[in-house]
Design an enzyme around this catalytic site. Structure first.
Site, PDB file in Angstrom:
ATOM      1  N   SER A  10     -27.296 -33.272  27.312  1.00  0.00           N
ATOM      2  CA  SER A  10     -27.510 -32.080  27.599  1.00  0.00           C
ATOM      3  C   SER A  10     -28.453 -31.461  25.838  1.00  0.00           C
ATOM      4  O   SER A  10     -28.611 -30.068  26.142  1.00  0.00           O
ATOM      5  CB  SER A  10     -27.002 -31.173  28.163  1.00  0.00           C
ATOM      6  OG  SER A  10     -26.313 -31.638  29.800  1.00  0.00           O
ATOM      7  N   CYS A  35      -8.430 -25.162  42.692  1.00  0.00           N
ATOM      8  CA  CYS A  35      -8.550 -24.438  43.001  1.00  0.00           C
ATOM      9  C   CYS A  35      -7.812 -23.593  44.497  1.00  0.00           C
ATOM     10  O   CYS A  35      -7.772 -23.305  45.425  1.00  0.00           O
ATOM     11  CB  CYS A  35     -10.588 -24.522  43.343  1.00  0.00           C
ATOM     12  SG  CYS A  35     -10.127 -26.136  43.662  1.00  0.00           S
ATOM     13  N   HIS A  73     -12.947 -22.691  49.979  1.00  0.00           N
ATOM     14  CA  HIS A  73     -12.531 -23.733  50.816  1.00  0.00           C
ATOM     15  C   HIS A  73     -11.312 -23.370  51.705  1.00  0.00           C
ATOM     16  O   HIS A  73     -10.701 -21.942  52.343  1.00  0.00           O
ATOM     17  CB  HIS A  73     -10.873 -24.080  49.394  1.00  0.00           C
ATOM     18  CG  HIS A  73     -11.397 -25.677  48.463  1.00  0.00           C
ATOM     19  ND1 HIS A  73     -12.512 -25.751  48.942  1.00  0.00           N
ATOM     20  CD2 HIS A  73     -10.725 -25.720  47.562  1.00  0.00           C
ATOM     21  CE1 HIS A  73     -12.745 -26.527  47.915  1.00  0.00           C
ATOM     22  NE2 HIS A  73     -11.317 -26.580  47.246  1.00  0.00           N
TER      23      HIS A  73
HETATM   24  P1  A2P Z   1     -23.457 -32.907  30.565  1.00  0.00           P
HETATM   25  O1  A2P Z   1     -24.297 -31.924  31.484  1.00  0.00           O
HETATM   26  O2  A2P Z   1     -24.515 -33.366  29.594  1.00  0.00           O
HETATM   27  O3  A2P Z   1     -23.283 -33.635  31.236  1.00  0.00           O
HETATM   28  P2  A2P Z   1     -19.750 -31.722  36.786  1.00  0.00           P
HETATM   29  O4  A2P Z   1     -19.046 -31.288  36.826  1.00  0.00           O
HETATM   30  O5  A2P Z   1     -20.980 -30.714  37.889  1.00  0.00           O
HETATM   31  O6  A2P Z   1     -20.600 -32.661  36.347  1.00  0.00           O
HETATM   32  O7  A2P Z   1     -20.511 -30.636  34.946  1.00  0.00           O
HETATM   33  C1  A2P Z   1     -19.241 -31.109  34.145  1.00  0.00           C
HETATM   34  C2  A2P Z   1     -20.021 -30.407  33.144  1.00  0.00           C
HETATM   35  O8  A2P Z   1     -19.690 -31.128  31.779  1.00  0.00           O
HETATM   36  C3  A2P Z   1     -21.178 -30.694  32.498  1.00  0.00           C
HETATM   37  O9  A2P Z   1     -21.671 -29.164  31.370  1.00  0.00           O
HETATM   38  C4  A2P Z   1     -21.360 -31.524  31.084  1.00  0.00           C
HETATM   39  O10 A2P Z   1     -21.710 -31.272  30.357  1.00  0.00           O
HETATM   40  C5  A2P Z   1     -20.170 -31.676  30.634  1.00  0.00           C
HETATM   41  N1  A2P Z   1     -18.873 -32.712  29.920  1.00  0.00           N
HETATM   42  C6  A2P Z   1     -19.164 -34.002  30.783  1.00  0.00           C
HETATM   43  N2  A2P Z   1     -18.232 -34.829  29.660  1.00  0.00           N
HETATM   44  C7  A2P Z   1     -18.962 -33.967  29.095  1.00  0.00           C
HETATM   45  C8  A2P Z   1     -18.004 -35.005  27.478  1.00  0.00           C
HETATM   46  N3  A2P Z   1     -17.803 -35.822  26.867  1.00  0.00           N
HETATM   47  N4  A2P Z   1     -18.547 -33.150  26.118  1.00  0.00           N
HETATM   48  C9  A2P Z   1     -18.864 -32.248  26.664  1.00  0.00           C
HETATM   49  N5  A2P Z   1     -19.600 -32.147  27.868  1.00  0.00           N
HETATM   50  C10 A2P Z   1     -19.655 -32.895  28.938  1.00  0.00           C
HETATM   51  C1  11C Z   2     -11.328 -30.626  45.149  1.00  0.00           C
HETATM   52  N1  11C Z   2      -9.218 -29.032  43.846  1.00  0.00           N
HETATM   53  O1  11C Z   2     -11.581 -29.476  45.736  1.00  0.00           O
HETATM   54  C2  11C Z   2     -10.457 -29.995  43.900  1.00  0.00           C
HETATM   55  C3  11C Z   2     -11.070 -29.747  42.671  1.00  0.00           C
HETATM   56  O2  11C Z   2      -7.115 -29.943  39.726  1.00  0.00           O
HETATM   57  O3  11C Z   2      -8.966 -28.558  39.858  1.00  0.00           O
HETATM   58  C4  11C Z   2     -10.594 -29.116  41.232  1.00  0.00           C
HETATM   59  C5  11C Z   2      -9.936 -29.842  40.763  1.00  0.00           C
HETATM   60  C6  11C Z   2      -8.722 -29.528  39.445  1.00  0.00           C
HETATM   61  O4  11C Z   2     -11.050 -31.667  45.267  1.00  0.00           O
END
Ligand code: A2P
Ligand code: 11C
Length: 333
Positions: A40, A129, A236
């Site tokens: 991103s 959550c 939930h």
């Molecule tokens: P990105 O959008 O660049 O993949 P979700 O739970 O909706 O999948 O979102 C996960 C979030 O965590 C996103 O913002 C994702 O960024 C970020 N993320 C996942 N892996 C990494 C990483 N290795 N370093 C930084 N951010 C991460």
């Molecule tokens: C679910 N409670 O609804 C989980 C999501 O430990 O933060 C959150 C997982 C966590 O699947």
């Protein structure tokens, strides 16, 4: 006074909701740092009327002048980068499960155990959550009648699994096949959230048990749980069965819950009023209803507890923690 705030995982499901809440609650922000993965990097997002460019999270990210970082980027990212942030005196509010059961890390729900923030060492864990919404309702009851045993049965929305779970339901209702869940989630209930452990429970069920004990500060609490994924997008719902040490009057329970912070009692069955996931969506409170005696035991009570899992279950709780850190002068810079 204004603060420098980073959101790690700013492009994700919970991260975007964190941005919305910071804006909605008019959080006092001086400089803002949206961080995410390399995927991103360079993306633009609008926040509080300004355009920001998403930065890639790296070990150098926390050399910038940051007071608070809210992490919602998965356990692996938190495990690696939270300690680096903490070392740089950035106070981390971590949404992942990475540090929740670490005895040196406070696990906080502001309505329940705000005082635990005082002993933080720059990392504070935001609970799961399904645990958050339960303990908001249980706290005043535990204080007044001392809970002996809890039986949790949950009905959890697909947004708890992030975007992949959401898409399985969206496609599933149109006849598509599931890609994320092991079985069809549309028109179905899956007694399976997160991975199965050696004791036959899922990790989600064990999180509810262990996190409840830690937040209520009572390891002797007897708790069991069954966590079920249902075809609902947001919110939930939980059936919670309780046994208390001391007798109670239903009237007292209703008034206690109505007067406790963060709770809305919706309990008028004559008019079909009880908490519903659809009504909780978009709200930050925890909704409690179906308040009735468990007539099969002494001092037993049943409750139906519902909340928006992305708001109170994640983003809202994290932003409330950040607000309390400021209010109580608990930042490290
Ligand atoms: P990105 O959008 O660049 O993949 P979700 O739970 O909706 O999948 O979102 C996960 C979030 O965590 C996103 O913002 C994702 O960024 C970020 N993320 C996942 N892996 C990494 C990483 N290795 N370093 C930084 N951010 C991460
Ligand atoms: C679910 N409670 O609804 C989980 C999501 O430990 O933060 C959150 C997982 C966590 O699947």
């Amino acid at each position: 006074k204004k603060y420098n705030v980073a959101v790690v995982g700013a492009t994700g499901m919970v991260g975007r909701k964190v941005l919305e809440l910071l804006e909605e609650r008019n959080f006092p922000i001086e400089n803002f740092y949206p961080l995410a993965s390399a995927r991103s990097k360079g993306e633009e997002l609008t926040f509080m009327g300004k355009t920001y460019t998403v930065q890639e999270l790296t070990e150098k990210s926390f050399e910038q002048d940051i007071d608070i970082a809210i992490f919602s980027a998965g356990g692996g990212t938190s495990e690696k980068f939270s300690p680096i942030a903490a070392k740089n005196n950035v106070v981390v509010v971590d949404n992942s499960s990475a540090f929740r059961m670490d005895p040196t890390v406070p696990l906080v729900v502001p309505e329940v155990n705000p005082d635990d923030l005082k002993w933080h060492k720059n990392i504070i864990a935001n609970p799961n959550c399904s645990t958050i919404q339960a303990v908001v309702a249980l706290k005043p009851l535990h204080e007044n009648y001392k809970i002996k045993r809890i039986v949790y049965s949950t009905y959890q929305a697909v947004s708890g699994s992030g975007i992949k779970g959401y898409e399985d339901l969206e496609k599933g209702v149109k006849g598509g096949t599931n890609e994320f869940y092991p079985h069809q989630i549309a028109f179905n209930c899956l007694p399976h959230i997160d991975v199965f452990l050696d004791n036959g429970y899922t990790k989600e069920e064990m999180k509810m048990i262990e996190e409840t004990q830690k937040i209520l500060g009572d390891d002797s609490l007897k708790i069991t749980a069954t966590a079920v994924r249902v075809p609902v997008f947001y919110g939930h719902s939980e059936s919670v069965n309780l046994e208390f040490e001391t007798p109670f009057e239903l009237k007292e329970i209703r008034s206690l819950l109505s007067n406790s912070p963060g709770i809305v009692v919706e309990d008028d069955v004559a008019n079909n009023i009880y908490p519903l996931a659809r009504n909780a969506e978009g709200k930050n409170e925890v909704f409690v209803g179906r308040i009735r005696r468990d007539e099969s035991v002494e001092n037993g009570l049943n409750l139906w507890i519902v909340a928006d899992n992305i708001r109170k279950g994640a983003a809202a709780n994290a932003v409330q923690i950040a607000e309390l850190l400021i209010k109580n002068n608990l930042l490290s810079r």
